[in-house]
Scaffold this motif. Structure first.
Motif, PDB file in Angstrom:
ATOM      1  N   VAL A  32       0.818  -1.212   0.000  1.00 61.79           N
ATOM      2  CA  VAL A  32       0.000   0.000   0.000  1.00 61.79           C
ATOM      3  C   VAL A  32       0.852   1.262   0.000  1.00 61.79           C
ATOM      4  O   VAL A  32       0.574   2.218  -0.732  1.00 61.79           O
ATOM      5  N   LEU A  33       1.907   1.283   0.827  1.00 58.47           N
ATOM      6  CA  LEU A  33       2.665   2.508   1.065  1.00 58.47           C
ATOM      7  C   LEU A  33       3.194   3.179  -0.196  1.00 58.47           C
ATOM      8  O   LEU A  33       3.063   4.404  -0.342  1.00 58.47           O
ATOM      9  N   ALA A  38      -1.375   7.777  -4.958  1.00 62.79           N
ATOM     10  CA  ALA A  38      -2.479   7.537  -5.889  1.00 62.79           C
ATOM     11  C   ALA A  38      -3.814   7.506  -5.147  1.00 62.79           C
ATOM     12  O   ALA A  38      -4.827   8.016  -5.629  1.00 62.79           O
ATOM     13  N   PHE A  39      -3.827   6.908  -3.948  1.00 60.39           N
ATOM     14  CA  PHE A  39      -5.055   6.862  -3.153  1.00 60.39           C
ATOM     15  C   PHE A  39      -5.473   8.265  -2.720  1.00 60.39           C
ATOM     16  O   PHE A  39      -6.656   8.599  -2.717  1.00 60.39           O
ATOM     17  N   ILE A  40      -4.495   9.079  -2.339  1.00 60.33           N
ATOM     18  CA  ILE A  40      -4.804  10.454  -1.934  1.00 60.33           C
ATOM     19  C   ILE A  40      -5.311  11.262  -3.126  1.00 60.33           C
ATOM     20  O   ILE A  40      -6.251  12.058  -3.005  1.00 60.33           O
ATOM     21  N   THR A  79       2.507  -3.894  -7.459  1.00 63.94           N
ATOM     22  CA  THR A  79       3.495  -3.763  -6.391  1.00 63.94           C
ATOM     23  C   THR A  79       3.690  -5.073  -5.643  1.00 63.94           C
ATOM     24  O   THR A  79       4.821  -5.484  -5.358  1.00 63.94           O
ATOM     25  N   GLY A  80       2.578  -5.755  -5.313  1.00 65.26           N
ATOM     26  CA  GLY A  80       2.676  -7.034  -4.613  1.00 65.26           C
ATOM     27  C   GLY A  80       3.398  -8.088  -5.435  1.00 65.26           C
ATOM     28  O   GLY A  80       4.214  -8.851  -4.908  1.00 65.26           O
ATOM     29  N   TYR A 210      -9.824  -2.283   6.963  1.00 66.27           N
ATOM     30  CA  TYR A 210     -10.453  -0.967   6.993  1.00 66.27           C
ATOM     31  C   TYR A 210     -10.256  -0.169   5.703  1.00 66.27           C
ATOM     32  O   TYR A 210     -11.188   0.502   5.241  1.00 66.27           O
ATOM     33  N   TYR A 211      -9.058  -0.215   5.132  1.00 66.92           N
ATOM     34  CA  TYR A 211      -8.825   0.561   3.908  1.00 66.92           C
ATOM     35  C   TYR A 211      -9.696   0.080   2.751  1.00 66.92           C
ATOM     36  O   TYR A 211     -10.346   0.892   2.075  1.00 66.92           O
ATOM     37  N   PRO A 212      -9.733  -1.244   2.457  1.00 69.93           N
ATOM     38  CA  PRO A 212     -10.624  -1.684   1.369  1.00 69.93           C
ATOM     39  C   PRO A 212     -12.080  -1.318   1.610  1.00 69.93           C
ATOM     40  O   PRO A 212     -12.775  -0.854   0.698  1.00 69.93           O
TER      41      PRO A 212
END
Length: 485
Positions: A32-33, A38-40, A79-80, A210-212
């Motif tokens: 995620v980091l 991109a998420f922001i 990324t994963g 929580y994020y998903p």
């Protein structure tokens, strides 16, 4: 050093279940980091242009859906896959992810965090199988067609089998959490969140659950309370304020500095040692976290993306229109409740003014919270003592933490300045996530709760376990040791 993630084998020495869960959380975090920007960006897009946003725009709002459904899951899978199988793993993971994305009716974040590493693992082991067996001149055709053929089958599998399973599991978790919200018991999540944070397990909850859920809810209503349930800086601020006013001599001296870094810098790890020093204070942060969630619920407040790091600045930047009062009050209430409860605990359990030695004894008692790591910790301490008796060349000191970007960065910077002030040159001090620490490191410095995890990959290295990144006695001992060499 490669960014490849390697699970410990059966020969890993006495690694605890908690350390393995920490490693899983660290792996999720490092998917995620790198993509937080991109998420922001998507969060800002949502906050501005959806019908309930600051600047509703039907044309620009068309970007919201494709971004959350395609771009963000593909970035996670890429990324994963790369973390496990390098560039070929990244491509393989992305191929697998697109099958799930197309076949699902929800954003496939959880699926991407599974299929990406799986794709990397498949191509990595396939390449090992063919290692030294490809005839000269056929390398390119074998490499390209292997990804093409394996990716084809993974694409079909993810579209027809894996995707539907992940979607059903995600729906089950969503229904369970929404039922908790409907009953008004969402604040009870603090009973899980706060102890998990202190044991460095928060990334498993945040990035895995929580994020998903938060991103899915934000896509529907423009904000989500799920982004706030574990990231609220209020409980930690309240605890540190209580230590500032009612703690012993050492904690009163160090807590103010920790407040600045925790609340404004967003590095929550700074308050964990204070809880471990007096474990009963966990009740203060639990009460603060629960009251904060209740306040967010009461005002129907939420954020548009996950605040990373969990700074008050990140909170305010990601607050959508109509939620500022609720968000600010949620942080404030959590701070006040945590402060009051922790202050009461400190007053009731304080018998005399504790000096530095008494503080160390209190910290030692908190090790009972994690008895499975005690032998490893004692062994690492013994190694440090043995090494201190003999002079040797130390060229590289590596500070490591869960994600390699928060507490370890602060610790490395602080210690580097101490070396400069002492006139010690020629020693490289850098920060890393635990799995990325260079093998040529002479000393690895980690928080005591991460020793088990560090031992998984660096059992033959000297590991120094610290309690606090500000004024820890073992870092002072290390500095004195370096002065004599």
């Amino acid at each position: 050093m490669s960014n490849e993630f390697t699970m410990p084998d059966s020969s890993a020495p006495k690694s605890s279940v908690r350390a393995k869960i920490q490693a899983m959380g660290g792996f999720l975090t490092n998917m995620v980091l790198p993509n937080i920007g991109a998420f922001i960006a998507w969060g800002i897009l949502t906050a501005l242009f959806i019908p309930t946003g600051w600047m509703p725009n039907e044309y620009l709002a068309k970007l919201v859906g494709p971004t959350i459904n395609f771009l963000l899951p593909l970035l996670l899978a890429y990324t994963g896959g790369r973390m496990v199988g390098g560039q070929r793993g990244a491509v393989m993971g992305s191929i697998g992810a697109i099958g799930m994305i197309i076949g699902a009716d929800i954003p496939m974040f959880l699926g991407a965090m599974i299929i990406g590493p799986l794709g990397g693992w498949i191509i990595k082991h396939f390449d090992k199988l063919l290692e030294n067996r490809i005839r000269a001149g056929f390398e390119m055709i074998v490499n390209n067609f292997s990804i093409g053929i394996l990716g084809f089958f993974l694409l079909l599998l993810s579209y027809t089998v894996i995707g539907p399973i992940i979607e059903a599991a995600n729906e089950g978790v969503t229904i369970a959490i929404e039922a908790l919200v409907a009953t008004g018991f969402l604040p009870l999540l603090s009973l899980i969140n706060e102890p998990a944070k202190v044991l460095f397990l928060n990334n498993v909850i945040d990035q895995g659950i929580y994020y998903p859920l938060g991103l899915q809810q934000t896509a529907e209503v423009g904000k989500s309370i799920y982004f706030t349930v574990a990231s609220n800086p209020g409980p930690g601020l309240g605890l540190l304020l209580a230590y500032t006013f009612f703690g012993n001599t050492v904690s009163r001296r160090t807590a103010p500095g920790a407040i600045i870094i925790h609340f404004f810098g967003g590095i929550h790890e700074l308050y964990f040692p204070y809880v471990l020093m007096k474990p009963l204070t966990i009740l203060g942060v639990i009460a603060g976290g629960a009251s904060g969630i209740a306040t967010f619920q009461l005002f129907d407040a939420g954020l548009v993306a996950g605040p990373s790091p969990g700074s008050i600045f990140a909170y305010l930047a990601l607050t959508p229109k109509g939620s500022f009062v609720g968000i600010i009050l949620g942080v404030l209430v959590a701070t006040v409740v945590s402060f009051l409860v922790t202050s009461l605990i400190l007053k009731l359990t304080k018998t005399k003014e504790e000096d530095g030695e008494a503080l160390n004894e209190s910290i030692e008692k908190s090790k009972n919270m994690k008895s499975e790591g005690k032998q490893v910790l004692n062994a690492s301490n013994g190694a440090a003592s043995d090494e201190a008796d003999a002079k040797e060349d130390i060229d590289k000191i590596s500070f490591a933490c869960d994600a390699g970007a928060g507490s370890s960065a602060m610790g490395a910077t602080t210690f580097r300045k101490k070396l400069q002030k002492a006139g010690i040159e020629g020693i490289e001090v850098k920060h890393y996530r635990i799995e990325d620490v260079p093998q040529d490191s002479d000393i690895i410095v980690v928080h005591k709760n991460l020793v088990d995890r560090a031992k998984m990959s660096y059992d033959n290295h000297e590991i120094i376990a610290i309690e606090n990144y500000i004024g820890d006695p073992k870092l002072d001992e290390l500095l004195e040791r370096l002065k004599t060499e």
